[in-house]
Design a protein around this motif. Sequence first.
Motif, mmCIF file in Angstrom:
data_model
loop_
_atom_site.group_PDB
_atom_site.id
_atom_site.type_symbol
_atom_site.label_atom_id
_atom_site.label_comp_id
_atom_site.label_asym_id
_atom_site.label_seq_id
_atom_site.Cartn_x
_atom_site.Cartn_y
_atom_site.Cartn_z
ATOM 1 N N ILE A 160 0.830 -1.200 0.000
ATOM 2 C CA ILE A 160 0.000 0.000 0.000
ATOM 3 C C ILE A 160 0.867 1.253 0.000
ATOM 4 O O ILE A 160 0.601 2.218 -0.726
ATOM 5 N N VAL A 161 1.921 1.237 0.828
ATOM 6 C CA VAL A 161 2.810 2.396 0.881
ATOM 7 C C VAL A 161 3.535 2.582 -0.455
ATOM 8 O O VAL A 161 3.711 3.711 -0.927
ATOM 9 N N LYS A 162 3.925 1.484 -1.062
ATOM 10 C CA LYS A 162 4.625 1.555 -2.348
ATOM 11 C C LYS A 162 3.745 2.195 -3.411
ATOM 12 O O LYS A 162 4.211 3.020 -4.213
ATOM 13 N N ASP A 163 2.483 1.829 -3.452
ATOM 14 C CA ASP A 163 1.548 2.368 -4.445
ATOM 15 C C ASP A 163 0.625 3.401 -3.805
ATOM 16 O O ASP A 163 -0.565 3.459 -4.102
ATOM 17 N N TYR A 164 1.198 4.209 -2.929
ATOM 18 C CA TYR A 164 0.401 5.170 -2.163
ATOM 19 C C TYR A 164 -0.380 6.111 -3.083
ATOM 20 O O TYR A 164 -1.587 6.311 -2.912
ATOM 21 N N ASP A 165 0.309 6.679 -4.072
ATOM 22 C CA ASP A 165 -0.355 7.639 -4.961
ATOM 23 C C ASP A 165 -1.536 7.008 -5.688
ATOM 24 O O ASP A 165 -2.601 7.629 -5.822
ATOM 25 N N MET A 166 -1.351 5.792 -6.149
ATOM 26 C CA MET A 166 -2.417 5.129 -6.890
ATOM 27 C C MET A 166 -3.645 4.895 -6.013
ATOM 28 O O MET A 166 -4.786 5.145 -6.429
ATOM 29 N N PHE A 167 -3.420 4.453 -4.758
ATOM 30 C CA PHE A 167 -4.543 4.194 -3.870
ATOM 31 C C PHE A 167 -5.233 5.497 -3.465
ATOM 32 O O PHE A 167 -6.467 5.541 -3.343
ATOM 33 N N VAL A 168 -4.462 6.559 -3.251
ATOM 34 C CA VAL A 168 -5.069 7.845 -2.901
ATOM 35 C C VAL A 168 -5.913 8.361 -4.058
ATOM 36 O O VAL A 168 -7.042 8.830 -3.874
ATOM 37 N N ARG A 169 -5.371 8.289 -5.265
ATOM 38 C CA ARG A 169 -6.123 8.732 -6.438
ATOM 39 C C ARG A 169 -7.401 7.919 -6.608
ATOM 40 O O ARG A 169 -8.465 8.457 -6.938
ATOM 41 N N ARG A 170 -7.317 6.621 -6.399
ATOM 42 C CA ARG A 170 -8.497 5.775 -6.553
ATOM 43 C C ARG A 170 -9.565 6.131 -5.533
ATOM 44 O O ARG A 170 -10.752 6.217 -5.856
ATOM 45 N N ASN B 292 -6.153 12.196 -12.123
ATOM 46 C CA ASN B 292 -7.355 11.403 -12.392
ATOM 47 C C ASN B 292 -8.091 11.923 -13.622
ATOM 48 O O ASN B 292 -8.607 11.137 -14.432
ATOM 49 N N LYS B 293 -8.141 13.262 -13.755
ATOM 50 C CA LYS B 293 -8.817 13.843 -14.914
ATOM 51 C C LYS B 293 -8.085 13.498 -16.201
ATOM 52 O O LYS B 293 -8.718 13.152 -17.217
ATOM 53 N N MET B 294 -6.764 13.564 -16.173
ATOM 54 C CA MET B 294 -5.989 13.207 -17.362
ATOM 55 C C MET B 294 -6.183 11.729 -17.716
ATOM 56 O O MET B 294 -6.335 11.378 -18.889
ATOM 57 N N ASP B 295 -6.187 10.889 -16.715
ATOM 58 C CA ASP B 295 -6.423 9.465 -16.974
ATOM 59 C C ASP B 295 -7.824 9.235 -17.539
ATOM 60 O O ASP B 295 -8.024 8.386 -18.414
ATOM 61 N N GLU B 296 -8.790 10.016 -17.030
ATOM 62 C CA GLU B 296 -10.149 9.890 -17.544
ATOM 63 C C GLU B 296 -10.216 10.291 -19.009
ATOM 64 O O GLU B 296 -10.882 9.627 -19.821
ATOM 65 N N LEU B 297 -9.512 11.389 -19.369
ATOM 66 C CA LEU B 297 -9.486 11.818 -20.768
ATOM 67 C C LEU B 297 -8.787 10.778 -21.638
ATOM 68 O O LEU B 297 -9.236 10.489 -22.757
ATOM 69 N N ARG C 105 -13.373 7.764 -5.813
ATOM 70 C CA ARG C 105 -14.540 7.071 -5.268
ATOM 71 C C ARG C 105 -15.352 7.931 -4.301
ATOM 72 O O ARG C 105 -16.356 7.462 -3.774
ATOM 73 N N GLY C 106 -14.886 9.161 -4.040
ATOM 74 C CA GLY C 106 -15.674 10.055 -3.209
ATOM 75 C C GLY C 106 -15.095 10.388 -1.858
ATOM 76 O O GLY C 106 -15.699 11.153 -1.104
ATOM 77 N N TYR C 107 -13.936 9.807 -1.505
ATOM 78 C CA TYR C 107 -13.309 10.156 -0.240
ATOM 79 C C TYR C 107 -12.765 11.579 -0.305
ATOM 80 O O TYR C 107 -12.343 12.053 -1.358
ATOM 81 N N THR C 108 -12.753 12.247 0.842
ATOM 82 C CA THR C 108 -12.230 13.606 0.906
ATOM 83 C C THR C 108 -10.745 13.577 1.230
ATOM 84 O O THR C 108 -10.211 12.573 1.722
ATOM 85 N N ALA C 109 -10.103 14.697 0.961
ATOM 86 C CA ALA C 109 -8.671 14.793 1.259
ATOM 87 C C ALA C 109 -8.418 14.690 2.762
ATOM 88 O O ALA C 109 -7.398 14.141 3.196
#
Length: 390
Positions: free
Chosen positions: A233-243, A268-273, A247-251
């Motif tokens: 989880i720590v290794k892929d911290y950015d990916m999990f935070v973005r996900r 996330n917006k760039m990935d969506e585009l 999903r609706g979690y707040t900062a």
Amino acid sequence: MIEPDSPSSSGNGTHSLLSASGQINQQLGDNDAQDSEPKLVLIEEHPTLPLYDLNFDKYPFSKPCPYASDAQALEELNACDYTERITHEMARSGQSKRRVRVYADGIYDLFHQGHARQLMQAKNLFPNVYLIVGVCSNELTLKMKGRTVMNGFERYEAVRHCRYVDEIVANAPWTLTDEFLNEHKIDFVAHDDIPYGGSGGVGDIYAHLKERGMFVATERTPGVSTSDIVARIVKDYDMFVRRNLARGYTAKELNVSFLSEKKFRFQNKMDELKTRGKRVKIDLLTRWEAKSRDLLNAFLQAFGRERLFSIWRESKGKIMSAWGSSASLEAGSDMDSDQDEYEDMQPVAQSDSALETVHGHASAAAAAAAESANNLSRSSSSPEVGSAHC
């Protein structure tokens, strides 16, 4: 939401975990709880776990195991004759007159297959095992080892629903004393053989059990542990935070700063585009493929094997008919030339026959003239002849 002193309806007996007001803070995983008064606000913090008022009577065939303070567990405890001590040889051979009570303890945070395999080994140590699993509270774990990901109640329930477990001891102690062993009538303790330190990581908390022959070793599952999962989880911290932001979690819930939140949301917006562009590309390719398939089918219908044979047969018939027409035209032209030549020769032949006729008539006239001349000559000379004879 039920009150702490109200019993929870369960097929396994009254859920006395909720009625134990002195332990509820530890069992619900409040690391910051300082007083012993029950705090139902902890239940409100986990609204996705409405397990307190579940009626397990609706599930008659398979139920989670009871807590040590439930009626079913207490009935099993009272039926155990602990005066009959069971040795390792007796348990291994199956000669004991009662069920062998085996105890396994741990944190069981982020319950995974390594935990399940350890409990499976403990359940299968002897032919007739009653497996008791102790789960340490959040306060004790934070003090002795560190912060957990799951709170105490979540960890209790995760182990409680494991198929190999027969009983759960909530708020289990870190070091097993004789009082605790006698209270729960424990015959053997199952754990991996690696020395497990006590306070400050010094010594082995299972050493005295090993000396008394009450310890049975289990094997750890290589390649998986709670620490490994946390490290992923720590290794892929950015990916999990973005996900989780998507999903609706707040900062604030994710403990992310304002700038990091904006950065992650921009990513996330760039990935969506990009995903949308890929979808458009795939749609275009799909449509092109469908259109090309339709064109190919139309081409095959127009110029397929059977159609080509039909065209060949038709063309062959046309060629043969055309070939026959040209031959007849050539034959007709030959006849026409012969006819023309015949017609051209016809006046000549007629002129030749006329000449022959004229010549014949002339010859006949000449012959007639000659004959008439001869006759005249003979008539003129005949008297002289007659007179001479006379």
